[in-house]
Design a protein around this motif. Structure first.
Motif, PDB file in Angstrom:
ATOM      1  N   LYS A 224       0.827  -1.202   0.000  1.00 44.15           N
ATOM      2  CA  LYS A 224       0.000   0.000   0.000  1.00 44.15           C
ATOM      3  C   LYS A 224       0.865   1.258   0.000  1.00 44.15           C
ATOM      4  CE  LYS A 224      -4.046  -2.000   2.351  1.00 44.15           C
ATOM      5  NZ  LYS A 224      -4.875  -1.966   3.579  1.00 44.15           N
ATOM      6  N   CYS A 228       0.672   3.944  -2.899  1.00 48.03           N
ATOM      7  CA  CYS A 228       0.386   5.357  -2.638  1.00 48.03           C
ATOM      8  C   CYS A 228       1.394   6.253  -3.360  1.00 48.03           C
ATOM      9  CB  CYS A 228       0.410   5.610  -1.137  1.00 48.03           C
ATOM     10  SG  CYS A 228      -0.023   7.293  -0.662  1.00 48.03           S
ATOM     11  N   GLY A 252      -5.020  11.210  -1.942  1.00 49.75           N
ATOM     12  CA  GLY A 252      -6.029  11.136  -0.890  1.00 49.75           C
ATOM     13  C   GLY A 252      -7.388  10.649  -1.355  1.00 49.75           C
ATOM     14  N   ASP A 253      -7.646  10.703  -2.673  1.00 50.18           N
ATOM     15  CA  ASP A 253      -8.949  10.220  -3.152  1.00 50.18           C
ATOM     16  C   ASP A 253      -9.004   8.699  -3.226  1.00 50.18           C
ATOM     17  OD1 ASP A 253      -7.159   9.956  -5.198  1.00 50.18           O
ATOM     18  OD2 ASP A 253      -8.525  10.642  -6.776  1.00 50.18           O
ATOM     19  N   LYS A 254      -7.873   8.024  -3.086  1.00 51.14           N
ATOM     20  CA  LYS A 254      -7.840   6.559  -3.115  1.00 51.14           C
ATOM     21  C   LYS A 254      -7.335   5.962  -1.809  1.00 51.14           C
ATOM     22  CE  LYS A 254      -6.071   2.664  -5.842  1.00 51.14           C
ATOM     23  NZ  LYS A 254      -5.270   2.250  -7.024  1.00 51.14           N
ATOM     24  N   TYR A 255      -6.434   6.680  -1.119  1.00 49.48           N
ATOM     25  CA  TYR A 255      -5.831   6.170   0.114  1.00 49.48           C
ATOM     26  C   TYR A 255      -6.259   7.032   1.292  1.00 49.48           C
ATOM     27  CZ  TYR A 255      -2.905   3.355  -2.972  1.00 49.48           C
ATOM     28  OH  TYR A 255      -2.463   2.457  -3.907  1.00 49.48           O
ATOM     29  N   SER A 256      -6.279   6.408   2.479  1.00 50.90           N
ATOM     30  CA  SER A 256      -6.721   7.119   3.671  1.00 50.90           C
ATOM     31  C   SER A 256      -5.708   8.188   4.077  1.00 50.90           C
ATOM     32  CB  SER A 256      -6.912   6.130   4.829  1.00 50.90           C
ATOM     33  OG  SER A 256      -5.657   5.594   5.230  1.00 50.90           O
ATOM     34  N   LYS A 257      -6.139   9.102   4.952  1.00 56.47           N
ATOM     35  CA  LYS A 257      -5.240  10.152   5.420  1.00 56.47           C
ATOM     36  C   LYS A 257      -4.042   9.547   6.153  1.00 56.47           C
ATOM     37  CE  LYS A 257      -8.636  13.881   5.925  1.00 56.47           C
ATOM     38  NZ  LYS A 257      -9.276  14.835   6.875  1.00 56.47           N
ATOM     39  N   THR A 258      -4.313   8.465   6.908  1.00 53.24           N
ATOM     40  CA  THR A 258      -3.212   7.812   7.638  1.00 53.24           C
ATOM     41  C   THR A 258      -2.179   7.244   6.679  1.00 53.24           C
ATOM     42  OG1 THR A 258      -4.647   7.243   9.493  1.00 53.24           O
ATOM     43  CG2 THR A 258      -2.640   5.960   9.247  1.00 53.24           C
ATOM     44  N   GLU A 259      -2.638   6.586   5.599  1.00 53.44           N
ATOM     45  CA  GLU A 259      -1.715   5.995   4.633  1.00 53.44           C
ATOM     46  C   GLU A 259      -0.910   7.069   3.901  1.00 53.44           C
ATOM     47  OE1 GLU A 259      -4.333   1.971   3.625  1.00 53.44           O
ATOM     48  OE2 GLU A 259      -4.597   3.810   2.446  1.00 53.44           O
ATOM     49  N   SER A 261      -0.287  10.127   5.064  1.00 51.02           N
ATOM     50  CA  SER A 261       0.601  10.742   6.056  1.00 51.02           C
ATOM     51  C   SER A 261       1.804   9.856   6.340  1.00 51.02           C
ATOM     52  CB  SER A 261      -0.173  11.020   7.346  1.00 51.02           C
ATOM     53  OG  SER A 261       0.663  11.555   8.334  1.00 51.02           O
ATOM     54  N   ASP A 693      -3.549   0.705  13.905  1.00 48.49           N
ATOM     55  CA  ASP A 693      -3.990   2.000  13.423  1.00 48.49           C
ATOM     56  C   ASP A 693      -4.246   2.977  14.550  1.00 48.49           C
ATOM     57  OD1 ASP A 693      -5.871   0.504  10.755  1.00 48.49           O
ATOM     58  OD2 ASP A 693      -3.903   1.430  10.705  1.00 48.49           O
TER      59      ASP A 693
END
Length: 708
Positions: A224, A228, A252-259, A261, A693
């Motif tokens: 991942k 990203c 960010g439109d495909k991956y979470s904010k955590t990923e 970041s 997480d």
């Protein structure tokens, strides 16, 4: 307001991890200490080949962490990864031990088994490298236990150097002090002890299995992260206008904010890793090039009857490193802080600067060992006359310059200089033997021509023909060779009187090493042959002929052997040395070791903690693997440079020193643009279902890490 955090105890589970690291490092460093000498002395590889195999093995050992990290972070978890790959590690040790005992096999078969064993060891150690330190870090709750984590890394590093200290001293003693399988060394004993330590490592680690905090691996977290990055790059290429602050924000439109970041934080750490490989290239040569340099030096300690082995000099490293680690917080880091060296990257810059100095000192020492080099002017030629008679020869006349007096002593020599009009000239020389050689034909008047070549030295041997005892001046087959071999071994040629039968009965045997013998017939072509350093005797059958043949490093020798009317029992010899090297004591390597030890201890302690604290918790093993990958690339650099093979080893040392200086400047640039971070991670339970997480990222651009 956040509730106050109670004082957390230092986790007992980490002691099993520290003990595991102690035993594993004992094995790994012990193997590396004696590996080069095993490859050169037992498997008969050349110095360059041994260096390439040695660094190729370390390259693979530090390349495999990338796959070990994928297994740990995405599939098996750190605990299972360490256990399973440790078994592969131990199997490789057993195979290597078996290969060192396989004397009945052909040399090629023994080499193949050795390579298989080294590959298994590299797969095993490479797989567990990114997991052990990060697995220990998982036992702490951050940032509440930040100070305790720093203590753990100090103890972890202490275990590394303690294991290294014991093994780097003990392994050379085991391989040299005993004799087995018909050799004056016993590598099987050394490798066997290391195998037992690796089995002990696995047992110690398993004993703490019920006490560990085992974080559940997140499926495909590393993939991942790469996804990203590639998605962000593609979006930036496709998107013509972007108002995002960072190019990865488009993912960010495909991956979470955590990923997103985590990926940004990971890339910032990885940027600094660009400067690491060159340092590792220099650091790892302690076990290869520096050990080979030590073979050219005198390790005897007068008064105690003990000799420092060439590979044993590496013991200085862990010994002094342990002392430096103990002085980190109270002496070393406060001392550096007085000069403004506080942040991690500043400490790394200081380390790389010390590595530059270390290799400059290594180059200077190599230059001193190699000593003199004859340089013949391109317009001038030389020739040397060796007197093979037991009487004086007098130079009556010559149209060329004689260096020295006109008399050539029995078994003596004379040098002449001449400037030919063309590339090669022919000049006349007249010689006369004194009355003690009256039995030889034309002893009073030898009138002959010799050849002189520009920029070359040619040797001639004053001897007699075996048939009619006529005095003659015979040209030695090859030009005098003033190019010293890169490995620094002495070069020897043997010039024998024509009345001596060149058969298998006459040999040159090393004193104290009966297995090392050179038949005189192998020198019949009068070419230079590389020899081992040491004392030699002329042996005819079972009889030793009185002679004083002591070969020193980086020296070019000519051995003159004559007989009394063909009587093999009345042989006389004289050894000539030109372009003499220096047989320095091995302790002259201490200054370069001191600089590299200071560089290494600060670099490793700082970079390990830096890569762990700056890495997002979900992918710490991946960041650790990338950190170890820089180690792998550094060893690959040494392999490539060795393959190109500088003609002189001193030039190779200067090349690495210059490369390290350029890399230091790169690290200065990277440090000026880096922003430090801190990650907060909530506590986990001791089971395999922990949620990775459950943390938040807090930027700390002004984070004070001076004491870490």
């Amino acid at each position: 307001m956040e509730p106050p955090v109670k004082n957390l105890k230092f986790p007992k589970s980490v002691w099993f991890i520290v003990c595991n690291e102690l035993c594993e490092r004992f094995n790994y460093f012990g193997l590396r200490t004696i590996l080069v000498l095993y490859l050169t002395s037992i498997l008969n590889y050349t110095d360059d080949q041994s260096t390439m195999i040695y660094h190729g093995f370390i390259f693979l050992s530090y390349f495999m962490p990338l796959f070990g990290a994928i297994l740990a972070d995405s599939y098996w978890g750190k605990f299972k990864t360490i256990i399973r790959l440790s078994i592969v590690y131990a199997l490789g040790n057993v195979i290597l031990t078996g290969s060192s005992m396989a004397n009945s096999f052909t040399l090629d078969s023994q080499r193949l088994i050795t390579i298989v064993g080294l590959i298994c060891i590299a797969l095993g150690t490479g797989g567990i490298k990114p997991c052990v330190s990060t697995f220990g870090g998982d036992q702490f709750q951050l940032p509440e236990q930040q100070d305790q984590l720093a203590q753990f890394f100090r103890r972890f590093l202490t275990a590394i150097y303690l294991g290294s200290l014991i093994s780097t001293f003990l392994s050379p003693e085991l391989r040299k002090s005993a004799q087995c399988f018909g050799k004056d060394t016993c590598f099987p004993l050394a490798f066997g002890v290391l195998s037992l330590l690796m089995i002990t490592t696995i047992i110690v680690f398993i004993l703490g299995r019920n006490m560990y905090v085992k974080r559940k691996p997140e499926n495909h977290v590393i993939f991942k992260t790469f996804g990203c990055i590639f998605y962000g790059v593609r979006k930036n290429i496709v998107s013509s206008n972007s108002n995002e602050a960072h190019w990865l924000d488009l993912a960010g439109d495909k991956y979470s904010k955590t990923e997103v970041s985590d990926t940004k934080a990971a890339l910032e750490v990885l940027y600094t890793f660009i400067a690491y490989p060159v340092f590792w290239a220099l650091y790892e040569q302690q076990g290869s090039r520096w050990t080979l340099q030590a073979t050219l030096m005198d390790g005897k300690l007068d008064g105690i009857g003990w000799e420092i082995k060439p590979d044993q000099m590496q013991t200085i490293h862990p010994l002094l490193a342990l002392l430096l680690i103990l002085s980190f917080d109270r002496l070393l880091f406060p001392f550096l802080a007085k000069f403004g060296i506080r942040r991690p990257l500043q400490k790394l810059i200081f380390s790389t600067s010390m590595a530059v100095i270390a290799f400059l000192l290594t180059a200077i020492l190599q230059y001193k060992i190699f000593g003199d080099n004859t340089m013949i002017p391109t317009a001038e030629g030389q020739f040397v006359v060796y007197n093979g008679f037991d009487c004086k020869a007098h130079v009556l006349s010559s149209s060329i310059e004689l260096v020295g007096n006109n008399d050539i002593d029995p078994l003596g020599s004379a040098k002449f200089k001449y400037k030919p009009n063309s590339n090669e000239g022919v000049v006349n020389i007249k010689l006369k033997l004194n009355e003690s050689c009256v039995a030889y034909v034309n002893y009073e008047h030898l009138n002959t021509n010799v050849t002189v070549s520009r920029g070359q030295s040619i040797s001639y041997f004053l001897t007699s023909s075996s048939a009619n005892k006529e005095v003659k001046l015979r040209r030695i087959n090859h030009y005098d060779d003033f190019i010293k071999p890169k490995n620094g071994h002495p070069s020897l040629r043997i010039v024998i009187g024509d009345d001596i039968e060149k058969n298998g009965s006459l040999a040159l045997v090393a004193t104290g090493k009966n297995h090392l013998s050179y038949n005189i017939s192998s020198f019949a072509n009068e070419n230079f042959i590389q020899m081992h350093i040491g004392n030699y005797s002329l042996v005819h059958g079972e009889r030793r002929i009185p002679s004083n043949i002591n070969l020193m490093p980086a020296t070019i020798y000519t051995l003159i052997i004559r007989s009394n009317d063909g009587d093999i029992q009345g042989l006389k010899s004289k050894l000539y040395a030109t372009d003499k090297g220096n047989y320095l004591h091995i302790l002259w390597q201490t200054p370069q070791y001191l600089c590299m030890i200071l560089a290494d201890v600060i670099f490793i302690a700082t970079s390990i903690e830096f890569s762990f604290t700056e890495a997002p918790p979900r992918i710490k093993s991946f960041i650790s693997a990338c950190y170890l990958l820089t180690h792998s690339i550094g060893n690959l650099m040494v392999v490539v440079v060795s393959a190109f093979s500088f003609r002189k080893q001193v030039h190779e040392y200067l090349f690495f020193s210059g490369l390290m200086l350029a890399d230091t400047l790169l690290l200065v640039y990277l440090s000026c643009n880096y922003k430090y971070k801190s990650f907060r991670q909530r506590p986990n339970d001791k089971n395999d279902d922990c949620d990775n997480d459950d943390y938040v990222v807090k930027n700390k651009n002004e984070l004070e890490l001076e004491g870490k």
